[in-house]
Design an enzyme around this catalytic site. Structure first.
Site, PDB file in Angstrom:
ATOM      1  N   GLU A 282      -0.973  -5.329   8.763  1.00  0.00           N
ATOM      2  CA  GLU A 282      -0.233  -4.475   9.815  1.00  0.00           C
ATOM      3  C   GLU A 282      -0.857  -4.564  11.099  1.00  0.00           C
ATOM      4  OE1 GLU A 282       0.131  -0.392   9.038  1.00  0.00           O
ATOM      5  OE2 GLU A 282       0.905  -0.659   7.068  1.00  0.00           O
TER       6      GLU A 282
ATOM      7  N   ASP B  98       0.831  -1.214  -0.018  1.00  0.00           N
ATOM      8  CA  ASP B  98       0.205   0.078  -0.169  1.00  0.00           C
ATOM      9  C   ASP B  98       1.000   1.171  -0.016  1.00  0.00           C
ATOM     10  OD1 ASP B  98       0.830  -0.069   2.544  1.00  0.00           O
ATOM     11  OD2 ASP B  98      -1.110   0.236   3.701  1.00  0.00           O
ATOM     12  N   SER B  99       2.152   1.157   0.050  1.00  0.00           N
ATOM     13  CA  SER B  99       3.252   2.175  -0.328  1.00  0.00           C
ATOM     14  C   SER B  99       2.713   2.903  -1.538  1.00  0.00           C
ATOM     15  CB  SER B  99       4.483   1.750  -0.230  1.00  0.00           C
ATOM     16  OG  SER B  99       4.719   0.691  -1.018  1.00  0.00           O
TER      17      SER B  99
ATOM     18  N   LYS C 211      -0.667  -9.665   3.117  1.00  0.00           N
ATOM     19  CA  LYS C 211      -0.040  -8.800   4.466  1.00  0.00           C
ATOM     20  C   LYS C 211      -0.922  -7.811   5.073  1.00  0.00           C
ATOM     21  CE  LYS C 211       3.390  -5.480   3.922  1.00  0.00           C
ATOM     22  NZ  LYS C 211       2.774  -4.134   4.786  1.00  0.00           N
TER      23      LYS C 211
ATOM     24  N   GLU D 289       9.678  -3.339  10.465  1.00  0.00           N
ATOM     25  CA  GLU D 289       9.968  -1.863   9.761  1.00  0.00           C
ATOM     26  C   GLU D 289      10.389  -0.955  10.711  1.00  0.00           C
ATOM     27  OE1 GLU D 289       6.822  -0.390   6.968  1.00  0.00           O
ATOM     28  OE2 GLU D 289       7.853   1.496   6.767  1.00  0.00           O
TER      29      GLU D 289
END
Ligand code: KIV
Length: 290
Positions: free
Chosen positions: A124, A53-54, A122, A191
């Protein structure tokens, strides 16, 4: 029933990560959000492609990842799937796509797998996502977890800062990672955490750690492709090593083309089409006006 062999013998599947960790082999992961970059990344030999989603920062210009939608993620994942044949393809679950109930999250993850062609998702979060990870794994959806700096929490965190910098915070992160492994995650992104913390997590877990700004001990390194090739704007975080300046290459090409057009040099004869030999054009008749 005959079991089909994967069409490419060297295709990377989820179990390859554990095998690589056991053998002490480092794997590499890059982001891609479209067909051409997926092809280039895949053909270069990268093991995993993250449709991250970057893309919110890198290709949509939103400034952060919050506005990215499931539809944008689906469209990007489909394009990446068409471009990549070897790498494992992981689709990020955008902000809001897994926050309003586990059933909804499963439905959204299934869309990324069934419609998008993702081979894993993925998401978070730490211990607050353990039940959801279990549920997704129960539904045959491989899950990559993501702790440390979680950019979808940017408003709560108040910025993009190194996480787990105190002994207490590090303990919580290490416990979170252990809980996510127990819940069934097959890998975990770390991260922006101190390298010492990443090393402990990597040694404690039997699943792979995927580091970004987390030092060299991690089993896998991931970077945003656009950072690596210099195709972004603004100051880069210190963990980015830029290997090319694609923005400059593009600007130079455009500048050169504009000069050629303005000077009459482009297009030349070989860059345009003539009438076939023997074909003669007659002067167009003047229109008669009454
Ligand atoms: O969205 C993304 O690209 C990511 C990586 C930075 C891990 O989450």
């Amino acid at each position: 029933m005959a079991y089909l062999k994967p069409d490419k013998p060297e295709k990377v599947f989820v179990p390859a990560l554990r095998e690589a960790k056991e053998k002490g082999e480092k794997l590499v992961c890059l982001t891609a959000y479209d067909y051409p970059t997926a092809r280039i990344v895949d053909e270069a030999g990268v093991d995993m492609i993250l449709v991250g989603d970057s893309m919110g920062n890198v290709i949509h210009g939103y400034g952060n990842t919050i506005p990215v939608t499931l539809e944008e993620m689906l469209s990007a994942t489909k394009a990446v799937k068409r471009g990549a044949s070897r790498a494992l393809i992981i689709a990020d679950m955008p902000y809001g796509s897994f926050h309003t109930g586990d059933n909804k999250a499963v439905r959204n993850a299934l869309r990324l797998m069934k419609d998008g062609g993702a081979e894993a998702v993925k998401l978070e979060g730490g211990r607050n996502r353990v039940n959801l990870v279990k549920r997704l794994v129960d539904e045959e959806i491989p899950v990559m977890a993501h702790v440390g700096l979680t950019p979808q929490s940017v408003h709560k965190l108040g910025g993009y800062r190194v996480q787990a910098k105190t002994a207490d915070a590090a303990k919580i992160l290490i416990e979170d990672a252990q809980m996510l492994e127990e819940a069934g995650a097959f890998a975990i992104v770390l991260e922006l955490v101190p390298r010492e913390v990443a090393e402990i997590v990597t040694n404690e877990l039997s699943i792979s750690t995927i580091g970004i700004g987390a030092g060299s001990a991690c089993d896998v390194q991931v970077l945003v492709l656009h950072d690596l090739i210099g195709f972004t704007f603004g100051r880069q975080p210190r963990f980015v090593r830029q290997y090319a300046n694609v923005s400059e290459v593009i600007t130079n090409a455009i500048t050169q083309w504009m000069e050629d057009v303005r000077s009459g040099d482009y297009p030349n004869e070989s860059e345009s089409y003539g009438m076939p030999k023997g074909e003669h054009l007659s002067e167009p008749k003047k229109a008669v006006t009454s």
